[in-house]
Design a protein around this motif. Structure first.
Motif, PDB file in Angstrom:
ATOM      1  N   GLU A  59      40.415  41.105  41.707  1.00 55.10           N
ATOM      2  CA  GLU A  59      40.799  40.015  42.602  1.00 55.10           C
ATOM      3  C   GLU A  59      40.596  40.447  44.043  1.00 55.10           C
ATOM      4  O   GLU A  59      40.899  41.587  44.422  1.00 55.10           O
ATOM      5  CB  GLU A  59      42.259  39.626  42.382  1.00 55.10           C
ATOM      6  CG  GLU A  59      42.723  38.460  43.243  1.00 55.10           C
ATOM      7  CD  GLU A  59      44.123  38.007  42.921  1.00 55.10           C
ATOM      8  OE1 GLU A  59      44.576  37.015  43.531  1.00 55.10           O
ATOM      9  OE2 GLU A  59      44.770  38.643  42.063  1.00 55.10           O
ATOM     10  N   ILE A  60      40.062  39.539  44.840  1.00 53.23           N
ATOM     11  CA  ILE A  60      39.960  39.746  46.282  1.00 53.23           C
ATOM     12  C   ILE A  60      41.230  39.203  46.918  1.00 53.23           C
ATOM     13  O   ILE A  60      41.558  38.021  46.772  1.00 53.23           O
ATOM     14  CB  ILE A  60      38.712  39.051  46.839  1.00 53.23           C
ATOM     15  CG1 ILE A  60      37.448  39.801  46.397  1.00 53.23           C
ATOM     16  CG2 ILE A  60      38.765  38.957  48.364  1.00 53.23           C
ATOM     17  CD1 ILE A  60      36.157  39.139  46.810  1.00 53.23           C
ATOM     18  N   THR A  61      41.968  40.062  47.600  1.00 52.66           N
ATOM     19  CA  THR A  61      43.224  39.654  48.220  1.00 52.66           C
ATOM     20  C   THR A  61      43.071  39.344  49.707  1.00 52.66           C
ATOM     21  O   THR A  61      43.952  38.736  50.297  1.00 52.66           O
ATOM     22  CB  THR A  61      44.288  40.753  48.026  1.00 52.66           C
ATOM     23  OG1 THR A  61      43.784  41.991  48.551  1.00 52.66           O
ATOM     24  CG2 THR A  61      44.600  40.936  46.544  1.00 52.66           C
ATOM     25  N   SER A  62      41.965  39.805  50.310  1.00 58.60           N
ATOM     26  CA  SER A  62      41.654  39.487  51.703  1.00 58.60           C
ATOM     27  C   SER A  62      40.148  39.366  51.823  1.00 58.60           C
ATOM     28  O   SER A  62      39.417  40.311  51.508  1.00 58.60           O
ATOM     29  CB  SER A  62      42.187  40.575  52.639  1.00 58.60           C
ATOM     30  OG  SER A  62      41.841  40.300  53.981  1.00 58.60           O
ATOM     31  N   VAL A  63      39.665  38.218  52.249  1.00 63.29           N
ATOM     32  CA  VAL A  63      38.228  37.944  52.218  1.00 63.29           C
ATOM     33  C   VAL A  63      37.466  38.682  53.313  1.00 63.29           C
ATOM     34  O   VAL A  63      36.364  39.199  53.075  1.00 63.29           O
ATOM     35  CB  VAL A  63      37.977  36.420  52.335  1.00 63.29           C
ATOM     36  CG1 VAL A  63      36.484  36.124  52.503  1.00 63.29           C
ATOM     37  CG2 VAL A  63      38.518  35.705  51.102  1.00 63.29           C
ATOM     38  N   GLU A  64      38.017  38.771  54.514  1.00 66.49           N
ATOM     39  CA  GLU A  64      37.246  39.247  55.662  1.00 66.49           C
ATOM     40  C   GLU A  64      36.633  40.627  55.465  1.00 66.49           C
ATOM     41  O   GLU A  64      35.469  40.848  55.830  1.00 66.49           O
ATOM     42  CB  GLU A  64      38.109  39.214  56.924  1.00 66.49           C
ATOM     43  CG  GLU A  64      38.454  37.817  57.398  1.00 66.49           C
ATOM     44  CD  GLU A  64      37.221  36.932  57.564  1.00 66.49           C
ATOM     45  OE1 GLU A  64      36.240  37.388  58.187  1.00 66.49           O
ATOM     46  OE2 GLU A  64      37.236  35.799  57.048  1.00 66.49           O
ATOM     47  N   PRO A  65      37.343  41.634  54.910  1.00 58.47           N
ATOM     48  CA  PRO A  65      36.700  42.948  54.753  1.00 58.47           C
ATOM     49  C   PRO A  65      35.481  42.937  53.840  1.00 58.47           C
ATOM     50  O   PRO A  65      34.663  43.874  53.895  1.00 58.47           O
ATOM     51  CB  PRO A  65      37.823  43.810  54.155  1.00 58.47           C
ATOM     52  CG  PRO A  65      39.084  43.135  54.582  1.00 58.47           C
ATOM     53  CD  PRO A  65      38.761  41.679  54.544  1.00 58.47           C
ATOM     54  N   TRP A  66      35.347  41.919  53.008  1.00 53.59           N
ATOM     55  CA  TRP A  66      34.225  41.864  52.081  1.00 53.59           C
ATOM     56  C   TRP A  66      32.943  41.340  52.735  1.00 53.59           C
ATOM     57  O   TRP A  66      31.876  41.367  52.120  1.00 53.59           O
ATOM     58  CB  TRP A  66      34.579  40.991  50.873  1.00 53.59           C
ATOM     59  CG  TRP A  66      35.597  41.636  49.994  1.00 53.59           C
ATOM     60  CD1 TRP A  66      36.954  41.525  50.091  1.00 53.59           C
ATOM     61  CD2 TRP A  66      35.354  42.540  48.908  1.00 53.59           C
ATOM     62  NE1 TRP A  66      37.561  42.291  49.128  1.00 53.59           N
ATOM     63  CE2 TRP A  66      36.615  42.922  48.392  1.00 53.59           C
ATOM     64  CE3 TRP A  66      34.192  43.049  48.328  1.00 53.59           C
ATOM     65  CZ2 TRP A  66      36.743  43.798  47.315  1.00 53.59           C
ATOM     66  CZ3 TRP A  66      34.309  43.920  47.253  1.00 53.59           C
ATOM     67  CH2 TRP A  66      35.573  44.290  46.761  1.00 53.59           C
ATOM     68  N   ARG A  67      33.045  40.863  53.952  1.00 52.43           N
ATOM     69  CA  ARG A  67      31.838  40.366  54.626  1.00 52.43           C
ATOM     70  C   ARG A  67      30.919  41.526  54.990  1.00 52.43           C
ATOM     71  O   ARG A  67      31.363  42.516  55.566  1.00 52.43           O
ATOM     72  CB  ARG A  67      32.211  39.586  55.880  1.00 52.43           C
ATOM     73  CG  ARG A  67      32.992  38.322  55.605  1.00 52.43           C
ATOM     74  CD  ARG A  67      33.152  37.496  56.871  1.00 52.43           C
ATOM     75  NE  ARG A  67      34.070  36.397  56.644  1.00 52.43           N
ATOM     76  CZ  ARG A  67      33.735  35.237  56.088  1.00 52.43           C
ATOM     77  NH1 ARG A  67      32.472  35.033  55.726  1.00 52.43           N
ATOM     78  NH2 ARG A  67      34.633  34.300  55.897  1.00 52.43           N
ATOM     79  N   ARG A  68      29.643  41.411  54.671  1.00 51.74           N
ATOM     80  CA  ARG A  68      28.680  42.427  55.044  1.00 51.74           C
ATOM     81  C   ARG A  68      28.411  42.377  56.538  1.00 51.74           C
ATOM     82  O   ARG A  68      28.387  41.301  57.145  1.00 51.74           O
ATOM     83  CB  ARG A  68      27.371  42.251  54.270  1.00 51.74           C
ATOM     84  CG  ARG A  68      27.499  42.502  52.775  1.00 51.74           C
ATOM     85  CD  ARG A  68      26.133  42.823  52.175  1.00 51.74           C
ATOM     86  NE  ARG A  68      25.132  41.810  52.481  1.00 51.74           N
ATOM     87  CZ  ARG A  68      24.894  40.742  51.749  1.00 51.74           C
ATOM     88  NH1 ARG A  68      25.592  40.524  50.650  1.00 51.74           N
ATOM     89  NH2 ARG A  68      23.959  39.879  52.098  1.00 51.74           N
ATOM     90  N   THR A  69      28.205  43.518  57.120  1.00 49.14           N
ATOM     91  CA  THR A  69      27.866  43.616  58.531  1.00 49.14           C
ATOM     92  C   THR A  69      26.583  44.424  58.666  1.00 49.14           C
ATOM     93  O   THR A  69      25.984  44.836  57.660  1.00 49.14           O
ATOM     94  CB  THR A  69      28.998  44.305  59.332  1.00 49.14           C
ATOM     95  OG1 THR A  69      29.136  45.657  58.868  1.00 49.14           O
ATOM     96  CG2 THR A  69      30.318  43.562  59.147  1.00 49.14           C
ATOM     97  N   ALA A  70      26.170  44.669  59.888  1.00 49.74           N
ATOM     98  CA  ALA A  70      24.927  45.402  60.121  1.00 49.74           C
ATOM     99  C   ALA A  70      25.063  46.878  59.798  1.00 49.74           C
ATOM    100  O   ALA A  70      24.061  47.590  59.709  1.00 49.74           O
ATOM    101  CB  ALA A  70      24.489  45.225  61.569  1.00 49.74           C
TER     102      ALA A  70
END
Length: 329
Positions: A97-108
């Protein structure tokens, strides 16, 4: 602290497993008492590679924490809990389960994922467990953002092959009787299941809508090329990736979700048997809500669709899954 540098057997890069024993004896002995033990797993999340660079959604892959948990549990079972190599590991339950979405966003830049794991032996006989209860908390760049759990059972070769043979026989008999084989009508465009390349598409277009919901054939040959570690088995992680693809297709079909902005945020599976290579495999998907009902909303007001999936070979159910898809908008 015992640190292990182990090469990946799946899609993870080089990673580290650290045992964190609770007693002084654990620092000195190669094995541990059959009680709960704590481990840490870490690896870099790739910004380009065989999985992350093909995703149309700007998120890291949810398979990472599940595979990290699997590899740590298997290493610990052999190295610390003395489970014989002859015992065959079987997933009875699994989830993430993903409990917080923002850290899963890919960055450069590359990001590091870390799992804090607790492994509890079960059904201990002569100091050796016949199972493991596995729990993990995932952090990306130090921010907690997910969980994973599994129940592993270690079967003797005779029991393992007995279950495999019985399940295959049941599936073959029902297929021979004309039940449970779907005629594929084509494969979806890769972007409809969140990918960029056709080789990663595992789920066919929905064949029919029944009382069980939309029915999707699974391309196990394609899955073997992408996911398999052992040609003798359909890998357990196939169900997570096939669930994700079927869930994205179903969420688009039922609720108008856009796959390039959709994310599988929850997946809980129970395994009822073994899926056999060479036999047709398909899944059915239905929504948790009443047909035609609008999807729910998360705390940020984003649409969320709850789905139920069942995987079949013939008329035999091999896995049942509950999943949640978030429309990131």
């Amino acid at each position: 602290m015992d640190t292990v540098h182990e090469p990946s057997t799946f899609f993870l890069g080089p990673h580290h497993v650290v045992h964190r024993p609770d007693s002084p004896e654990g620092f000195l002995l190669d094995s541990t008492a059959p009680v709960r033990q704590h481990f840490a797993f870490s690896t870099e999340l790739p910004d380009a590679g065989p999985r992350s660079d093909v995703s149309t959604a700007p998120f890291h892959d949810l398979l990472f924490p599940v595979e990290g948990l699997r590899q740590t549990a298997m290493f610990a079972a052999r190295q610390y809990f003395r489970v014989p190599h002859s015992r065959r590991p079987v997933f009875a339950l699994g989830g993430t389960e993903i409990t917080s979405v923002e850290p899963w966003r890919r960055t450069a830049r590359r990001a590091r994922i870390t799992l804090e794991l607790g492994l509890t032996p079960t059904d201990v006989v002569n100091g050796v467990p016949r199972g493991l209860e596995c729990e993990a908390t995932a952090s990306i760049e130090g921010e907690r953002c997910g969980t994973a759990q599994a129940r592993l059972i270690f079967l003797t070769p005779g029991v393992y092959h007995g279950h495999r043979d019985l399940g295959r026989q049941q599936s073959e008999e029902s297929l021979a009787a004309g039940h449970g084989e779907l005629r594929p009508v084509g494969m979806p465009a890769p972007e409809r299941v969140g990918h960029r390349e056709a080789r990663n598409v595992l789920v066919g277009l929905p064949v029919e809508e029944t009382g069980e919901g939309l029915a999707f054939p699974i391309d196990t040959d394609a899955a073997g090329a992408v996911l398999a570690r052992d040609a003798d088995e359909v890998p357990a992680l196939l169900f997570l990736e096939a669930s994700r693809q079927a869930a994205l297709l179903a969420a688009a079909e039922l609720h108008g979700f856009v796959p390039s902005h959709a994310l599988l945020t929850s997946w809980q599976a129970s395994f009822r048997g073994f899926a056999e290579p060479g036999l047709p495999l398909y899944c059915t998907v239905r929504g948790d809500a009443m047909p035609g009902a609008a999807p729910g909303r998360d705390a940020a007001g984003r649409p969320v669709a709850g789905l139920r999936l069942s995987f079949f070979q013939g008329e035999r159910v091999v896995a049942q899954v509950s999943a949640t898809v978030l429309q990131d908008c």
